[in-house]
Design a protein around this motif. Sequence first.
Motif, PDB file in Angstrom:
ATOM      1  N   GLU A  26       0.830  -1.203   0.000  1.00 44.10           N
ATOM      2  CA  GLU A  26       0.000   0.000   0.000  1.00 44.10           C
ATOM      3  C   GLU A  26       0.868   1.259   0.000  1.00 44.10           C
ATOM      4  O   GLU A  26       0.542   2.232  -0.690  1.00 44.10           O
ATOM      5  N   GLN A  27       1.972   1.225   0.738  1.00 43.08           N
ATOM      6  CA  GLN A  27       2.918   2.354   0.738  1.00 43.08           C
ATOM      7  C   GLN A  27       3.469   2.586  -0.669  1.00 43.08           C
ATOM      8  O   GLN A  27       3.556   3.716  -1.132  1.00 43.08           O
ATOM      9  N   ARG A  28       3.850   1.503  -1.316  1.00 42.21           N
ATOM     10  CA  ARG A  28       4.397   1.607  -2.672  1.00 42.21           C
ATOM     11  C   ARG A  28       3.366   2.217  -3.613  1.00 42.21           C
ATOM     12  O   ARG A  28       3.671   3.144  -4.366  1.00 42.21           O
ATOM     13  N   VAL A  29       2.129   1.738  -3.557  1.00 46.12           N
ATOM     14  CA  VAL A  29       1.063   2.244  -4.419  1.00 46.12           C
ATOM     15  C   VAL A  29       0.792   3.718  -4.106  1.00 46.12           C
ATOM     16  O   VAL A  29       0.697   4.552  -5.014  1.00 46.12           O
ATOM     17  N   TRP A  30       0.666   4.048  -2.813  1.00 42.06           N
ATOM     18  CA  TRP A  30       0.370   5.422  -2.421  1.00 42.06           C
ATOM     19  C   TRP A  30       1.463   6.391  -2.886  1.00 42.06           C
ATOM     20  O   TRP A  30       1.181   7.436  -3.457  1.00 42.06           O
ATOM     21  N   SER A  32       3.690   5.959  -5.274  1.00 43.59           N
ATOM     22  CA  SER A  32       3.691   6.028  -6.742  1.00 43.59           C
ATOM     23  C   SER A  32       2.573   6.941  -7.229  1.00 43.59           C
ATOM     24  O   SER A  32       2.773   7.757  -8.140  1.00 43.59           O
ATOM     25  N   PHE A  33       1.399   6.805  -6.623  1.00 40.49           N
ATOM     26  CA  PHE A  33       0.271   7.646  -6.987  1.00 40.49           C
ATOM     27  C   PHE A  33       0.602   9.119  -6.759  1.00 40.49           C
ATOM     28  O   PHE A  33       0.404   9.959  -7.641  1.00 40.49           O
ATOM     29  N   MET A  34       1.104   9.451  -5.579  1.00 39.75           N
ATOM     30  CA  MET A  34       1.415  10.842  -5.241  1.00 39.75           C
ATOM     31  C   MET A  34       2.513  11.405  -6.143  1.00 39.75           C
ATOM     32  O   MET A  34       2.428  12.546  -6.582  1.00 39.75           O
ATOM     33  N   GLU A  35       3.534  10.610  -6.421  1.00 41.98           N
ATOM     34  CA  GLU A  35       4.594  11.069  -7.324  1.00 41.98           C
ATOM     35  C   GLU A  35       4.030  11.331  -8.720  1.00 41.98           C
ATOM     36  O   GLU A  35       4.352  12.341  -9.348  1.00 41.98           O
ATOM     37  N   GLY A  36       3.198  10.410  -9.202  1.00 45.11           N
ATOM     38  CA  GLY A  36       2.609  10.567 -10.534  1.00 45.11           C
ATOM     39  C   GLY A  36       1.719  11.797 -10.618  1.00 45.11           C
ATOM     40  O   GLY A  36       1.815  12.579 -11.578  1.00 45.11           O
ATOM     41  N   VAL A  37       0.860  12.003  -9.631  1.00 39.07           N
ATOM     42  CA  VAL A  37      -0.033  13.163  -9.629  1.00 39.07           C
ATOM     43  C   VAL A  37       0.771  14.455  -9.576  1.00 39.07           C
ATOM     44  O   VAL A  37       0.496  15.409 -10.316  1.00 39.07           O
TER      45      VAL A  37
END
Length: 177
Positions: A26-30, A32-37
């Motif tokens: 979940e940390q990895r997904v979160w 990655s999401f924040m970096e992408g946004v």
Amino acid sequence: MKAPASAPPQGSAAEPQEPRWLTDEEQRVWRSFMEGVTLLDDHLDRQLQRDAGMPHVYYGLLVKLAEAPRRRLRMTELAMLAKITRSRLSHAVARLEKNGWVHREDCPDDKRGQFAVLTDEGLEVLRQTAPGHVEAVRQAVFDRLSPEQQKSLGEIMRIVAEGLQPTEAGADLPWLR
């Protein structure tokens, strides 16, 4: 945030409950999401600043006005569509007015209400800017995803957005502030 290495054991019901820490995945997904946004927002902001001298949020306001009947929306409705506070919208519209791209009109049936109206000049700026912006979006997002990934991304973000927009009275949403 992950659980501290020496997280104390959960106690009785009277003690505060330990947070539901994110798993490593979940940390990895979160993250990655924040970096992408963050990177996507910066990329689109830079493209629009370079090509039209406006930030991404202003472009979004022009698009919403262009799509509205008679190129006009009540300020409160525009804030809701843009998902921004009324204060931020007021500041943005003031800047767009200064550029001659938008003007305000009083609502005839509501002395406190105002419309934001896209001017012919604003529509022309949008027409000139749209091709470069669409290409930037396509290159940054859609060209990198398969059709299945695009569909999944759309479904996921719809679920997230719907979950963050409660419908009950007193909901704390940006356009209500």
